[in-house]
Write a protein that holds these residues in place. Structure first.
Motif, mmCIF file in Angstrom:
data_model
loop_
_atom_site.group_PDB
_atom_site.id
_atom_site.type_symbol
_atom_site.label_atom_id
_atom_site.label_comp_id
_atom_site.label_asym_id
_atom_site.label_seq_id
_atom_site.Cartn_x
_atom_site.Cartn_y
_atom_site.Cartn_z
ATOM 1 N N LEU A 114 62.572 10.949 15.032
ATOM 2 C CA LEU A 114 63.253 9.647 15.015
ATOM 3 C C LEU A 114 62.248 8.510 15.174
ATOM 4 N N GLU A 115 61.306 8.683 16.103
ATOM 5 C CA GLU A 115 60.298 7.646 16.316
ATOM 6 C C GLU A 115 59.455 7.437 15.059
ATOM 7 N N ARG A 116 59.050 8.524 14.417
ATOM 8 C CA ARG A 116 58.228 8.418 13.199
ATOM 9 C C ARG A 116 58.994 7.721 12.071
ATOM 10 N N LEU A 117 60.318 7.809 12.134
ATOM 11 C CA LEU A 117 61.155 7.137 11.133
ATOM 12 C C LEU A 117 61.499 5.702 11.548
ATOM 13 N N GLY A 118 60.911 5.246 12.660
ATOM 14 C CA GLY A 118 61.152 3.878 13.120
ATOM 15 C C GLY A 118 62.479 3.695 13.833
ATOM 16 N N LYS A 119 63.089 4.781 14.241
ATOM 17 C CA LYS A 119 64.387 4.725 14.926
ATOM 18 C C LYS A 119 64.162 4.923 16.420
ATOM 19 N N ASN A 120 63.481 3.935 17.022
ATOM 20 C CA ASN A 120 63.059 4.079 18.402
ATOM 21 C C ASN A 120 64.217 4.104 19.400
ATOM 22 N N ALA A 121 65.273 3.375 19.134
ATOM 23 C CA ALA A 121 66.417 3.399 20.054
ATOM 24 C C ALA A 121 67.037 4.799 20.067
ATOM 25 N N GLY A 122 67.179 5.400 18.899
ATOM 26 C CA GLY A 122 67.695 6.763 18.826
ATOM 27 C C GLY A 122 66.758 7.758 19.492
ATOM 28 N N ALA A 123 65.457 7.544 19.326
ATOM 29 C CA ALA A 123 64.468 8.417 19.966
ATOM 30 C C ALA A 123 64.580 8.327 21.481
ATOM 31 N N LEU A 124 64.759 7.117 21.973
ATOM 32 C CA LEU A 124 64.886 6.915 23.418
ATOM 33 C C LEU A 124 66.120 7.636 23.963
ATOM 34 N N GLU A 125 67.225 7.564 23.236
ATOM 35 C CA GLU A 125 68.448 8.275 23.648
ATOM 36 C C GLU A 125 68.212 9.788 23.673
ATOM 37 N N GLU A 126 67.526 10.287 22.658
ATOM 38 C CA GLU A 126 67.259 11.729 22.589
ATOM 39 C C GLU A 126 66.312 12.163 23.697
ATOM 40 N N LEU A 127 65.343 11.324 24.022
ATOM 41 C CA LEU A 127 64.426 11.650 25.116
ATOM 42 C C LEU A 127 65.172 11.696 26.449
ATOM 43 N N ALA A 128 66.147 10.827 26.618
ATOM 44 C CA ALA A 128 66.958 10.862 27.844
ATOM 45 C C ALA A 128 67.710 12.194 27.940
ATOM 46 N N ARG A 129 68.247 12.659 26.815
ATOM 47 C CA ARG A 129 68.931 13.956 26.809
ATOM 48 C C ARG A 129 67.948 15.082 27.142
ATOM 49 N N ALA A 130 66.764 15.013 26.553
ATOM 50 C CA ALA A 130 65.750 16.043 26.805
ATOM 51 C C ALA A 130 65.342 16.050 28.278
ATOM 52 N N LEU A 131 65.165 14.875 28.849
ATOM 53 C CA LEU A 131 64.796 14.789 30.265
ATOM 54 C C LEU A 131 65.895 15.319 31.176
ATOM 55 N N ALA A 132 67.136 15.102 30.801
ATOM 56 C CA ALA A 132 68.240 15.630 31.596
ATOM 57 C C ALA A 132 68.197 17.164 31.621
ATOM 58 N N LEU A 133 67.728 17.761 30.537
ATOM 59 C CA LEU A 133 67.633 19.215 30.443
ATOM 60 C C LEU A 133 66.359 19.763 31.092
ATOM 61 N N ALA A 134 65.281 18.987 31.028
ATOM 62 C CA ALA A 134 63.979 19.473 31.520
ATOM 63 C C ALA A 134 63.200 18.322 32.161
ATOM 64 N N PRO A 135 63.617 17.883 33.354
ATOM 65 C CA PRO A 135 62.980 16.711 33.973
ATOM 66 C C PRO A 135 61.510 16.894 34.340
ATOM 67 N N GLU A 136 61.049 18.127 34.406
ATOM 68 C CA GLU A 136 59.654 18.378 34.773
ATOM 69 C C GLU A 136 58.778 18.685 33.554
ATOM 70 N N ASN A 137 59.283 18.440 32.364
ATOM 71 C CA ASN A 137 58.514 18.693 31.143
ATOM 72 C C ASN A 137 57.597 17.497 30.895
ATOM 73 N N ALA A 138 56.314 17.695 31.074
ATOM 74 C CA ALA A 138 55.333 16.612 30.948
ATOM 75 C C ALA A 138 55.338 16.000 29.549
ATOM 76 N N SER A 139 55.474 16.828 28.526
ATOM 77 C CA SER A 139 55.431 16.324 27.147
ATOM 78 C C SER A 139 56.548 15.325 26.872
ATOM 79 N N ILE A 140 57.696 15.557 27.466
ATOM 80 C CA ILE A 140 58.804 14.615 27.277
ATOM 81 C C ILE A 140 58.442 13.270 27.897
ATOM 82 N N HIS A 141 57.823 13.288 29.072
ATOM 83 C CA HIS A 141 57.424 12.029 29.720
ATOM 84 C C HIS A 141 56.363 11.292 28.898
#
Length: 187
Positions: A114-141
């Motif tokens: 999403l970020e590479r496609l310039g859809k940063n707001a959507g990317a941010l939403e997806e990252l929030a979902r990813a963090l909810a699933l794996a809050p200790e995943n460094a790559s997500i941060h």
């Protein structure tokens, strides 16, 4: 049948007769597109030799043959991302996530597409979902920091990069996170 070509193809590949091995594996897949051993051996060979352009149709066929296989969808998405075909990678990650919604790694990959496609707001939403699933995943941060930086949310980006540094004590990416913290702090 396919079983007559697949195992010899694998043996030939392992023995170094690459061209003949590939021909055997392709013959097996022509006879049976769902013959997983041949598909896996061919895909692995192309992936290990970094021949991603040749790997792509193998991964595509495997994903198309098994539309309910989340792993096959995500694997094809990964190859498409390596080839920088972001729209197609995004579509494959979306299929994988629809089948297996609690996979944080695929949500991270979807966010990157999403970020590479310039859809940063959507990317941010997806990252929030990813963090909810794996809050200790460094790559997500790290990805979160990059996305927030692009959105000019400096303080939030710095916090995400700091969390990345807290979680990842040895990656070479630490230098990048540290550099962005310095740059954003000075701005």
């Amino acid at each position: 049948g396919a079983a007559d070509h697949g195992p010899p193809g694998q043996i030939l590949l392992a023995g170094g007769d690459v061209a003949t091995g590939i021909n055997h594996l392709r013959s097996a897949l022509e006879l049976d597109p769902g013959y997983a051993p041949a598909s896996a051996a061919l895909a692995l060979h192309y992936f290990q030799t970094a021949d991603y352009a040749s790997a792509e149709p193998v991964y595509r066929d495997a994903a198309d043959y098994a539309p309910a296989d989340a792993e096959a969808q995500a694997a094809h998405g990964m190859i498409l991302a390596i080839l920088k075909d972001w729209p197609s990678a995004l579509a494959r990650y979306e299929r994988a996530i629809a089948l297996m919604p609690d996979n944080a790694a695929w949500r991270l990959e979807r966010a990157i597409a999403l970020e590479r496609l310039g859809k940063n707001a959507g990317a941010l939403e997806e990252l929030a979902r990813a963090l909810a699933l794996a809050p200790e995943n460094a790559s997500i941060h790290m990805s979160l920091g990059d996305n927030l930086r692009v959105l000019d949310r400096k303080e939030d980006a710095i916090a995400a990069y700091r969390k990345y540094l807290e979680l990842d004590k040895q990656s070479p990416m630490r230098a990048i996170a540290e550099a962005w913290i310095r740059i954003l702090s000075a701005a």
